[in-house]
Design an enzyme around this catalytic site. Structure first.
Site, PDB file in Angstrom:
ATOM      1  N   ASP A  66       0.864  -1.179   0.000  1.00  0.00           N
ATOM      2  CA  ASP A  66       0.000   0.000   0.000  1.00  0.00           C
ATOM      3  C   ASP A  66       0.901   1.231   0.000  1.00  0.00           C
ATOM      4  O   ASP A  66       1.589   1.516   0.981  1.00  0.00           O
ATOM      5  CB  ASP A  66      -0.888  -0.008   1.243  1.00  0.00           C
ATOM      6  CG  ASP A  66      -1.887   1.133   1.264  1.00  0.00           C
ATOM      7  OD1 ASP A  66      -1.742   2.083   0.459  1.00  0.00           O
ATOM      8  OD2 ASP A  66      -2.813   1.102   2.099  1.00  0.00           O
ATOM      9  N   ASN A  93       2.314   6.843 -10.325  1.00  0.00           N
ATOM     10  CA  ASN A  93       1.089   6.651 -11.096  1.00  0.00           C
ATOM     11  C   ASN A  93      -0.134   6.362 -10.231  1.00  0.00           C
ATOM     12  O   ASN A  93      -1.267   6.654 -10.628  1.00  0.00           O
ATOM     13  CB  ASN A  93       1.287   5.501 -12.094  1.00  0.00           C
ATOM     14  CG  ASN A  93      -0.006   5.089 -12.761  1.00  0.00           C
ATOM     15  OD1 ASN A  93      -0.553   5.810 -13.594  1.00  0.00           O
ATOM     16  ND2 ASN A  93      -0.514   3.912 -12.386  1.00  0.00           N
ATOM     17  N   TYR A 162     -10.760  15.161  -5.732  1.00  0.00           N
ATOM     18  CA  TYR A 162      -9.817  14.554  -6.673  1.00  0.00           C
ATOM     19  C   TYR A 162      -9.160  15.620  -7.539  1.00  0.00           C
ATOM     20  O   TYR A 162      -7.949  15.614  -7.740  1.00  0.00           O
ATOM     21  CB  TYR A 162     -10.556  13.535  -7.545  1.00  0.00           C
ATOM     22  CG  TYR A 162      -9.698  12.839  -8.572  1.00  0.00           C
ATOM     23  CD1 TYR A 162      -8.645  12.025  -8.195  1.00  0.00           C
ATOM     24  CD2 TYR A 162      -9.968  12.990  -9.930  1.00  0.00           C
ATOM     25  CE1 TYR A 162      -7.863  11.368  -9.144  1.00  0.00           C
ATOM     26  CE2 TYR A 162      -9.210  12.334 -10.887  1.00  0.00           C
ATOM     27  CZ  TYR A 162      -8.161  11.522 -10.490  1.00  0.00           C
ATOM     28  OH  TYR A 162      -7.393  10.879 -11.442  1.00  0.00           O
ATOM     29  N   LYS A 166      -5.145  16.634  -7.662  1.00  0.00           N
ATOM     30  CA  LYS A 166      -4.357  16.590  -8.897  1.00  0.00           C
ATOM     31  C   LYS A 166      -3.799  17.966  -9.257  1.00  0.00           C
ATOM     32  O   LYS A 166      -2.692  18.075  -9.793  1.00  0.00           O
ATOM     33  CB  LYS A 166      -5.217  16.033 -10.037  1.00  0.00           C
ATOM     34  CG  LYS A 166      -5.519  14.549  -9.914  1.00  0.00           C
ATOM     35  CD  LYS A 166      -4.253  13.706  -9.840  1.00  0.00           C
ATOM     36  CE  LYS A 166      -4.555  12.217  -9.926  1.00  0.00           C
ATOM     37  NZ  LYS A 166      -3.340  11.377  -9.815  1.00  0.00           N
TER      38      LYS A 166
END
Length: 279
Positions: A66, A93, A162, A166
């Site tokens: 993890d 990623n 989210y 980002k």
């Protein structure tokens, strides 16, 4: 000679999607590759895919971990060094839009979802960068981060946390690029648009519903002007380009958008994804 021969790469979130495709391409191009993910079964699928392509077991390190935990990060770094000796490339990623269990979106999502989202999409990148930095200083290596077109500048009201994570990742990329280039380390970022991966199913959408969404968006020029959803290899090839010092040596701290033209129109914002799924 393969262009990444003798180089070692760690790819987080490589049990499926873009990470899996990047791992396959790096391995086929001569790299030693550490693949990792939390799902043992999917990670094994990635390992078998790479081995069946003709890559030797000696060039592959598979680690169930993890990446949001310190122990998981340490295991990735240590096992890579134990098997390959050095680290040349880090591909951050791993990422996801974490759904609220109450089925709400936007500002109604709980703050706990915000913390989980930031931890996976930003904090884990920060921690991995810190832990791999001394090894990349030794090899004059590369870091490639994976963001998303939701980072902006257009609004993403359905996925606020989210998109925020980002967007922060892109600023982190720019800033670390300047901080680390003095040590010979290059940092860049790719910003994918709609790509057919397990992203939607990870949010709880069944495979059939995800496929319906991809087809819906691809059929509408105001959503994806090129007319097709992206494939994982479309993004993986850009990751390899950014990791190739010979091809991209003068690119420092930049974001490459790969979205089939979506950010030029952003018409997908006018469609309710849940309505598509229910149709």
């Amino acid at each position: 000679m393969p262009r990444f021969s003798g180089n070692t790469v760690i790819i987080t979130g490589s049990s499926n999607g873009i990470g899996r495709s990047a791992a396959l391409l790096f391995a086929q191009d001569g790299a030693n590759v550490t693949i990792t993910g939390r799902n043992t079964e999917r990670l094994e699928e990635t390992r078998q895919l790479i081995l069946k392509s003709g890559v030797s077991e000696s060039h592959l390190n598979s680690v169930v971990a993890d990446v949001t935990t310190s122990d998981g990060q340490d295991l990735l770094v240590k096992s890579t060094l134990d098997k390959f000796g050095k680290i040349h490339i880090l591909v951050n990623n791993a990422g996801a839009a974490i759904p609220d269990p109450n089925g709400v979106f936007g500002t109604d999502q709980g703050v706990d979802i915000y913390h989980k989202t930031m931890h996976l999409n930003l904090q884990a990148v920060i921690e991995m960068t810190r832990k791999v930095k001394p090894h990349l200083m030794e090899t004059k290596g590369e870091i490639v981060n994976v963001s998303s077109i939701v980072a902006g500048p257009q609004a993403s009201p359905k996925s606020i946390y989210y998109a925020t994570a980002k967007a922060a990742l892109e600023q982190y990329t720019r800033s670390t690029a300047i901080d680390l280039i003095q040590h010979g380390i290059r940092v860049n970022l790719v910003r994918p648009g709609i790509v057919e991966t397990g992203f939607m199913t990870a949010m709880g959408m069944p495979d059939e519903g995800a496929k319906k969404c991809y087809n819906f968006l691809a059929d509408r020029k105001e959503c994806i002007p090129v007319g097709v959803a992206g494939k994982p290899e479309d993004i993986a090839n850009i990751i390899l380009f950014l990791a190739d010092r010979k091809l991209s040596s003068y690119i420092i701290g930049q974001s490459i958008v790969a979205d089939g033209g979506s950010t030029l129109v952003m018409g997908m914002q006018s469609h309710n994804m849940m309505d598509i799924f229910k149709s």
